[in-house]
Enzyme design. Structure first.
Site, PDB file in Angstrom:
ATOM      1  N   CYS A 103       0.844  -1.192   0.000  1.00 57.01           N
ATOM      2  CA  CYS A 103       0.000   0.000   0.000  1.00 57.01           C
ATOM      3  C   CYS A 103       0.887   1.253   0.000  1.00 57.01           C
ATOM      4  O   CYS A 103       1.541   1.540  -0.990  1.00 57.01           O
ATOM      5  CB  CYS A 103      -0.965  -0.028   1.182  1.00 57.01           C
ATOM      6  SG  CYS A 103      -2.365   1.119   0.999  1.00 57.01           S
ATOM      7  N   HIS A 112      -3.448  -5.679   0.988  1.00 51.58           N
ATOM      8  CA  HIS A 112      -2.778  -5.948   2.257  1.00 51.58           C
ATOM      9  C   HIS A 112      -2.776  -7.441   2.590  1.00 51.58           C
ATOM     10  O   HIS A 112      -3.661  -7.913   3.315  1.00 51.58           O
ATOM     11  CB  HIS A 112      -3.495  -5.203   3.386  1.00 51.58           C
ATOM     12  CG  HIS A 112      -3.295  -3.727   3.393  1.00 51.58           C
ATOM     13  ND1 HIS A 112      -2.289  -3.114   4.110  1.00 51.58           N
ATOM     14  CD2 HIS A 112      -3.970  -2.729   2.779  1.00 51.58           C
ATOM     15  CE1 HIS A 112      -2.361  -1.795   3.945  1.00 51.58           C
ATOM     16  NE2 HIS A 112      -3.376  -1.542   3.133  1.00 51.58           N
ATOM     17  N   GLU A 169      -0.929  -8.893   4.723  1.00 52.04           N
ATOM     18  CA  GLU A 169      -0.730  -9.037   6.166  1.00 52.04           C
ATOM     19  C   GLU A 169      -2.045  -8.964   6.925  1.00 52.04           C
ATOM     20  O   GLU A 169      -2.130  -9.411   8.085  1.00 52.04           O
ATOM     21  CB  GLU A 169       0.263  -7.989   6.681  1.00 52.04           C
ATOM     22  CG  GLU A 169      -0.280  -6.603   6.930  1.00 52.04           C
ATOM     23  CD  GLU A 169      -0.542  -5.769   5.673  1.00 52.04           C
ATOM     24  OE1 GLU A 169      -0.858  -4.574   5.825  1.00 52.04           O
ATOM     25  OE2 GLU A 169      -0.430  -6.308   4.558  1.00 52.04           O
TER      26      GLU A 169
END
Length: 222
Positions: free
Chosen positions: A86, A194, A196
């Protein structure tokens, strides 16, 4: 795997990224933006999402000039791994470690939702845990995720199999539906979604965990 996660003023995904690295077996060190050097023996540097320096000037532009990023560039130039997610992707384009730019979303609105991503290549240490053509669900949260590059750059990225992920339903106007790209040596990855945030079943999904596991496996056998 030894990972460093860079923290800028305005980072808000740094701990999420550290947790995802640790879950894949990594030793993780948090590195402040004013530090001049990365810790010794680092395999991969993670540049997290957020709003570094409040997104003043251009997203990632000020962060790209911070002291630690000079060391990140040196690390990449030596063949080290770097992953920008990002805002981290925006930083990587601002440094020139990856081509192109991230523009304001086509709809001029911030977007925060889970989207479908198509895995375009499994021929990288980041994407080896997937099969090319797989569709995975990964969250996005950005205002400036519209990937742009000139025609020559796009042809080169596609011709060299350096498009890592594309959107199945383009949310932001990105050229060629691009959600993530690789460097020429395939060791630098930038992506707007994302992974994660999709690495723990307790948080709604695990489609991103394979990226961290594949990377950890590759670095342990390197």
């Amino acid at each position: 795997m030894r990972a460093a996660v860079v923290v800028f003023p305005g980072s808000n995904c740094d701990r999420d990224l550290a947790v995802a690295f640790k879950a894949a077996g990594a030793d993780v060190e948090m590195v402040w933006h004013k530090d001049s050097d990365l810790p010794q023996g680092i395999d991969i540097v993670g540049i997290p999402g957020g709003f570094s320096y409040g997104d003043y000037l251009r997203c990632g532009a000020i962060a790209a000039q911070s002291p630690i990023v000079k060391s990140v560039k040196t690390h990449a130039d030596r063949g080290g791994y770097v992953m920008g997610i990002c805002n981290g992707f925006q930083v990587l384009t601002e440094t020139g470690l990856l081509p192109g730019a991230l523009l304001r979303n086509a709809g001029l609105k911030y977007i925060c939702k889970t989207v479908g991503l198509k895995v375009e290549t499994s021929a990288s240490d980041y994407t080896a845990g997937y099969n090319a053509g797989d569709v995975i669900d990964i969250p996005i949260a950005h205002h400036d995720g519209n990937y742009f590059a000139d025609d020559e750059t796009l042809k080169r990225l596609q011709g060299e199999d350096r498009v890592a992920f594309t959107y199945t339903d383009n949310p932001n106007g990105a050229q060629a539906d691009i959600a993530g790209i690789l460097s020429e040596n395939r060791r630098v990855l930038g992506m707007m979604p994302h992974p994660e945030r999709a690495a723990d079943a307790g948080h709604g999904g695990t489609d991103g965990a394979a990226l961290f596991r594949a990377l950890s496996g590759a670095l342990q056998t390197a």
